[in-house]
Design a protein around this motif. Structure first.
Motif, PDB file in Angstrom:
ATOM      1  N   MET A 238       0.772  -1.090  -0.132  1.00  0.00           N
ATOM      2  CA  MET A 238      -0.031   0.083   0.095  1.00  0.00           C
ATOM      3  C   MET A 238       0.828   1.076  -0.095  1.00  0.00           C
ATOM      4  O   MET A 238       1.680   1.273   0.857  1.00  0.00           O
ATOM      5  CB  MET A 238      -1.070  -0.051   1.438  1.00  0.00           C
ATOM      6  N   PRO A 239       0.676   1.913  -0.825  1.00  0.00           N
ATOM      7  CA  PRO A 239       1.576   3.344  -0.937  1.00  0.00           C
ATOM      8  C   PRO A 239       1.026   4.225   0.293  1.00  0.00           C
ATOM      9  O   PRO A 239       0.412   5.567  -0.343  1.00  0.00           O
ATOM     10  CB  PRO A 239       1.311   3.757  -2.507  1.00  0.00           C
ATOM     11  N   TRP A 244       3.282  13.370  -4.895  1.00  0.00           N
ATOM     12  CA  TRP A 244       3.373  13.976  -6.474  1.00  0.00           C
ATOM     13  C   TRP A 244       4.684  13.130  -7.026  1.00  0.00           C
ATOM     14  O   TRP A 244       4.434  12.644  -8.424  1.00  0.00           O
ATOM     15  CB  TRP A 244       3.601  15.163  -6.514  1.00  0.00           C
ATOM     16  N   TYR A 245       5.728  12.956  -6.318  1.00  0.00           N
ATOM     17  CA  TYR A 245       6.927  12.316  -6.853  1.00  0.00           C
ATOM     18  C   TYR A 245       6.730  10.646  -7.461  1.00  0.00           C
ATOM     19  O   TYR A 245       7.466  10.196  -8.026  1.00  0.00           O
ATOM     20  CB  TYR A 245       7.927  12.611  -5.930  1.00  0.00           C
ATOM     21  N   GLY A 246       5.725  10.164  -6.903  1.00  0.00           N
ATOM     22  CA  GLY A 246       5.387   8.736  -7.169  1.00  0.00           C
ATOM     23  C   GLY A 246       4.511   8.488  -8.423  1.00  0.00           C
ATOM     24  O   GLY A 246       4.220   7.740  -8.823  1.00  0.00           O
ATOM     25  N   GLY A 247       4.267   9.780  -9.037  1.00  0.00           N
ATOM     26  CA  GLY A 247       3.479   9.942 -10.232  1.00  0.00           C
ATOM     27  C   GLY A 247       4.384   9.055 -11.488  1.00  0.00           C
ATOM     28  O   GLY A 247       5.235   9.235 -11.442  1.00  0.00           O
ATOM     29  N   GLU A 248       3.377   8.683 -12.440  1.00  0.00           N
ATOM     30  CA  GLU A 248       4.087   8.254 -13.681  1.00  0.00           C
ATOM     31  C   GLU A 248       4.839   9.282 -14.304  1.00  0.00           C
ATOM     32  O   GLU A 248       5.969   9.086 -14.892  1.00  0.00           O
ATOM     33  CB  GLU A 248       3.023   7.504 -14.557  1.00  0.00           C
ATOM     34  N   GLU A 249       4.199  10.394 -14.327  1.00  0.00           N
ATOM     35  CA  GLU A 249       5.068  11.710 -14.701  1.00  0.00           C
ATOM     36  C   GLU A 249       4.941  12.740 -13.751  1.00  0.00           C
ATOM     37  O   GLU A 249       3.989  13.447 -13.431  1.00  0.00           O
ATOM     38  CB  GLU A 249       4.370  12.196 -16.025  1.00  0.00           C
ATOM     39  N   PRO A 250       5.847  12.852 -12.739  1.00  0.00           N
ATOM     40  CA  PRO A 250       5.877  13.586 -11.495  1.00  0.00           C
ATOM     41  C   PRO A 250       5.402  15.078 -11.667  1.00  0.00           C
ATOM     42  O   PRO A 250       4.559  15.479 -10.972  1.00  0.00           O
ATOM     43  CB  PRO A 250       7.238  13.361 -11.054  1.00  0.00           C
ATOM     44  N   LEU A 257      -6.935  15.696  -8.125  1.00  0.00           N
ATOM     45  CA  LEU A 257      -7.074  13.803  -8.305  1.00  0.00           C
ATOM     46  C   LEU A 257      -7.221  13.690  -9.991  1.00  0.00           C
ATOM     47  O   LEU A 257      -7.643  14.651 -10.640  1.00  0.00           O
ATOM     48  CB  LEU A 257      -8.200  13.603  -7.659  1.00  0.00           C
ATOM     49  N   PRO A 258      -7.453  12.503 -10.293  1.00  0.00           N
ATOM     50  CA  PRO A 258      -7.617  11.538  -9.512  1.00  0.00           C
ATOM     51  C   PRO A 258      -6.010  10.866  -9.366  1.00  0.00           C
ATOM     52  O   PRO A 258      -5.165  11.406  -9.875  1.00  0.00           O
ATOM     53  CB  PRO A 258      -8.000  10.084 -10.666  1.00  0.00           C
ATOM     54  N   LEU A 259      -5.958   9.642  -8.485  1.00  0.00           N
ATOM     55  CA  LEU A 259      -4.562   9.132  -8.170  1.00  0.00           C
ATOM     56  C   LEU A 259      -4.185   8.714  -9.312  1.00  0.00           C
ATOM     57  O   LEU A 259      -4.594   7.866 -10.125  1.00  0.00           O
ATOM     58  CB  LEU A 259      -4.740   7.969  -7.130  1.00  0.00           C
ATOM     59  N   ARG A 260      -2.696   9.030  -9.505  1.00  0.00           N
ATOM     60  CA  ARG A 260      -2.017   8.482 -10.714  1.00  0.00           C
ATOM     61  C   ARG A 260      -0.676   8.195 -10.485  1.00  0.00           C
ATOM     62  O   ARG A 260       0.252   9.093 -10.831  1.00  0.00           O
ATOM     63  CB  ARG A 260      -2.259   9.474 -12.030  1.00  0.00           C
ATOM     64  N   ARG A 266       8.356   3.217  -8.561  1.00  0.00           N
ATOM     65  CA  ARG A 266       8.443   4.592  -8.401  1.00  0.00           C
ATOM     66  C   ARG A 266       7.220   4.883  -7.758  1.00  0.00           C
ATOM     67  O   ARG A 266       7.105   6.009  -7.161  1.00  0.00           O
ATOM     68  CB  ARG A 266       8.773   5.318  -9.643  1.00  0.00           C
ATOM     69  N   ALA A 267       6.293   4.065  -7.732  1.00  0.00           N
ATOM     70  CA  ALA A 267       4.946   4.707  -7.008  1.00  0.00           C
ATOM     71  C   ALA A 267       5.088   4.663  -5.649  1.00  0.00           C
ATOM     72  O   ALA A 267       4.271   5.526  -4.969  1.00  0.00           O
ATOM     73  CB  ALA A 267       3.989   3.394  -7.245  1.00  0.00           C
ATOM     74  N   PHE A 268       6.281   4.296  -5.008  1.00  0.00           N
ATOM     75  CA  PHE A 268       6.496   4.353  -3.577  1.00  0.00           C
ATOM     76  C   PHE A 268       7.474   5.500  -3.354  1.00  0.00           C
ATOM     77  O   PHE A 268       7.911   5.617  -2.063  1.00  0.00           O
ATOM     78  CB  PHE A 268       6.586   2.812  -2.915  1.00  0.00           C
TER      79      PHE A 268
END
Length: 367
Positions: A238-239, A244-250, A257-260, A266-268
């Protein structure tokens, strides 16, 4: 005079020009693998704080200067983060996309501890460093139970537990866990490599989790840490520190939102401590290119020089703990930097230490 591994591309050179740092300590310029270290004679405290190579200190100084003069730009730190992540992944033998960044070992272990099932049984070593054990013990309200066992017994007992959480090298005395036996147990294992990575060759892609910090044998500032997980383990984590830095494109996940989150580890990610990552990008990447078997042999050889000189059994660690009366005070009186841990005097040998450092210990203790 050259000391260390004669003829090796990672040869250590001592007796270089002397320098004074902050008008307090006389230091010697020592070199290994093309890097220079400004080391006080008798510095045997790397297990507390590693000394950076010149290029690492320069990178941090440049980052501080840019900050001080308003020249720093936040996205410029993304590249050091990427380089340090990849370097640490190589050091422990895991794919880069399975590595998350953080600021401390306990913060990353805490993510794992918060995800273990209610009532889980966790095994750790007796007298384990508490950044490894406390996050699990703090889950007691959910029925999580943490048992301690002598380090040598951990692999044998491992199959009876839901998770084993242990340091590869013990902070207090340098004892090594039997990694092959742990792997053969097929238990789920969390390994802390903070006192191992940088001097001990590692190949840990089999472990469920691997965590480590930056500021000992990785020679980087405090404030960077990493965690590697197996594919199944990462999928179930669970993250809790999602940001924000865990985003696919930070830089596209800063607002709203939404959570991405990223599809990889890197999600963590925790938002990086910039100066620590700037330093780690240099030293960790450099270490990942070295012959770590040669580094291990050098460090362990110096530790064994001390043990043999004191009539004690030789070991296989860069860390030794001496249970001798007034050892810490006697060494300090001779300008030798050590640490007191668990009632003993801890000495830690790094690639920038020399045979002269080991001999200085023997002179101080015999005297």
């Amino acid at each position: 005079m050259a000391v260390g591994l004669a003829g090796s591309p990672h040869q250590l050179t001592g007796n270089g020009p002397m320098s004074t740092v902050g008008d307090v300590v006389d230091c010697e310029i020592r070199k290994w693998g093309g890097e220079s270290f400004t080391v006080p004679a008798g510095y045997l405290n790397t297990a507390s704080i590693g000394i950076p190579p010149a290029s690492t200190a320069d990178a941090v100084q440049t980052a501080v200067t840019n900050w001080r003069t308003g020249a720093a730009r936040a996205p410029e730190f993304d590249e050091p983060v990427r380089i340090a992540r990849a370097g640490w992944a190589r050091l422990i033998g895991v794919p880069t996309d399975r590595v998350a960044i953080g600021a401390s070992v306990s913060q990353l272990v805490g993510l794992v501890a918060a995800t273990v099932p209610d009532g889980a049984r966790v095994l750790t070593a007796a007298n384990e460093f508490t950044s490894v054990s406390f996050p699990f013990a703090a889950q007691h309200a959910r029925g999580v139970r943490v048992d301690e066992a002598p380090l040598a017994d951990v692999p044998r007992l491992a199959p009876d537990y839901d998770l084993v959480a242990v340091s590869v090298v013990q902070s207090a005395d340098g004892a090594l866990v039997d990694l092959e036996a742990l792997r053969a147990s097929e238990a789920r294992v969390l390994l802390d490599v903070t006192q191992a990575a940088g001097w001990l060759p590692l190949s840990l892609d089999w472990a469920s989790w691997v965590v480590g910090a930056s500021y000992k044998w990785l020679f980087a500032p405090r404030g960077a840490a990493w965690m590697a997980g197996g594919e199944a383990e990462l999928a179930s984590l669970m993250p809790h520190s999602a940001n924000w830095y865990g985003g696919e494109e930070p830089w596209q996940s800063v607002y709203g939102l939404p959570l991405r989150l990223a599809e990889s580890a890197r999600a963590f990610d925790l938002s990086p401590v910039w100066f620590a990552q700037a330093g780690a990008a240099v030293s960790v990447n450099w270490l990942a290119e070295l012959d770590l078997a040669a580094v291990r042999d050098h460090c362990v050889g110096l530790a064994n020089q001390v043990l043999a000189g004191l009539g004690l059994p030789e070991g296989e660690s860069a860390i030794i703990a001496l249970d001798l009366p007034d050892a810490g005070a006697r060494l300090a009186a001779h300008g030798i930097a050590t640490a007191s841990r668990a009632g003993q005097t801890r000495l830690a040998f790094a690639l920038y230490n020399t045979s002269e450092d080991a001999q200085a210990v023997l002179t101080a203790l015999r005297g």
